[in-house]
Scaffold this active site. Structure first.
Site, PDB file in Angstrom:
ATOM      1  N   VAL A   1       0.858  -1.182   0.000  1.00 20.04           N
ATOM      2  CA  VAL A   1       0.000   0.000   0.000  1.00 20.04           C
ATOM      3  C   VAL A   1       0.892   1.228   0.000  1.00 20.04           C
ATOM      4  CG1 VAL A   1      -1.805   1.260   1.218  1.00 20.04           C
ATOM      5  CG2 VAL A   1      -1.763  -1.246   1.302  1.00 20.04           C
ATOM      6  N   CYS A   2       0.605   2.162  -0.896  1.00 17.79           N
ATOM      7  CA  CYS A   2       1.320   3.432  -0.933  1.00 17.79           C
ATOM      8  C   CYS A   2       2.826   3.183  -1.091  1.00 17.79           C
ATOM      9  CB  CYS A   2       0.990   4.228   0.329  1.00 17.79           C
ATOM     10  SG  CYS A   2       1.448   5.969   0.295  1.00 17.79           S
TER      11      CYS A   2
END
Length: 320
Positions: A99-100
């Protein structure tokens, strides 16, 4: 997997998706653990403290490895002990995800070589610069390349988790969870990280902001560059220059994006015919709208509607 100064939504967003699936469908079998290198208290970038397990205590094989992002990603990507455990768990995992800026940890661990990936829009350039062997797709909300899934920033982790649920148990189950969390399931991985409305918020001058607000209610009108320039009393040349300078894209691209996003919403939420939607959104004909969907989303209006059709609640309980 997380660390001090992690972005809390990168951790809790996917966690809540999997927890919601388990609440509604216990047979789904999801069990989650939050882990760090040392275990114990973790201080997120927002100041919230939570507890994690030591990653060394996790025995392989696991099903899905999720690496969160955060402010201290440089330190995390340089943590040899952490990278060794990431490699160990990834070796036998069915899926490896980030994520990210968690993509930097996967890249540092050597897990993204030659793969298509994404990360937060502000970090895409740096990821590509540091890891030249990685193919960064800066506009995508999430990207799947084999068993590796990477997502853009913050709330995109929820989109990623919903996509993983849909991959495991079908679109209808993911839609049920999305409705419970009051989030959109409609954001497919190929959609841009910025919507047209978010892009419009970057306009600096009042005339351009007024024009962008006016556009939303006039998609059926003539929205050519000459017509838009007349709307705010500028020459075509000056208008084109100002628009590109303030929004970073051409007026034609912005108009097409607004029409496309409006068509997607209508396909997802109404029973209007494709012909009606094409007219309402300013495409004129279904053929023109179809070409735009093919070029921008690699699908058709009909396929988009079918993919995002609201689920029949009577079938949800039989998916597992």
């Amino acid at each position: 997997m997380t660390f001090d100064e992690a972005q809390i939504l990168d951790v809790t967003g996917p966690l809540e998706v999997f927890a919601s699936v388990t609440r509604f469908f216990p047979s789904a079998g999801y069990r989650t653990d939050v882990v760090t290198t040392t275990g114990g208290p973790v201080l997120a970038s927002c100041g919230l403290q939570f507890t994690a397990t030591s990653i060394a205590e996790v025995d392989a094989p696991i099903d899905t490895l999720v690496v969160a992002g955060g402010a201290e990603m440089k330190a995390a990507a340089a943590d040899d002990e952490l990278l060794e455990h990431v490699r160990r768990l990834a070796a036998d995992a069915r899926r490896v995800t980030s994520v990210c800026s968690g993509a930097f940890v996967l890249a540092a661990a050597g897990l993204l070589h030659g793969r298509r990936v994404t990360t937060h829009w502000a970090e895409c350039g740096r990821l590509q610069e540091i890891y030249a062997d990685v193919i960064v797709e800066p506009d995508s909300i999430y990207v799947q390349d084999g068993n590796v899934w990477t997502s853009a920033g913050v709330t995109a982790g929820i989109d990623l988790a919903l996509a993983l649920v849909a991959d495991d148990h079908g679109q209808q189950v993911a839609a049920r969870v999305a409705r419970h969390l009051v989030v959109y399931l409609q954001r497919s991985g190929g959609q841009a990280q910025f919507s047209a409305l978010l892009t419009a918020q970057g306009a600096d001058t009042q005339p351009v902001r007024d024009l962008l607000s006016w556009l939303r209610d006039h998609l059926e009108d003539d929205l050519s560059v000459p017509a838009l320039a007349r709307q705010i009393n500028l020459s075509e040349r000056h208008f084109s220059r100002v628009f590109k300078a303030e929004l970073g894209i051409t007026a034609a691209d912005h108009v097409e994006t607004m029409r496309l996003e409006s068509a997607c919403r209508l396909l997802e939420t109404t029973g209007s015919s494709i012909e009606q939607i094409a007219r309402t959104c300013g495409f004129g004909t279904p053929e023109t709208m179809n070409r735009t969907f093919r070029r921008r989303l690699n699908t058709t209006p009909g396929e988009h509607r079918e993919h995002f059709r609201p689920p029949d609640a009577s079938t949800l309980e039989t998916r597992f």
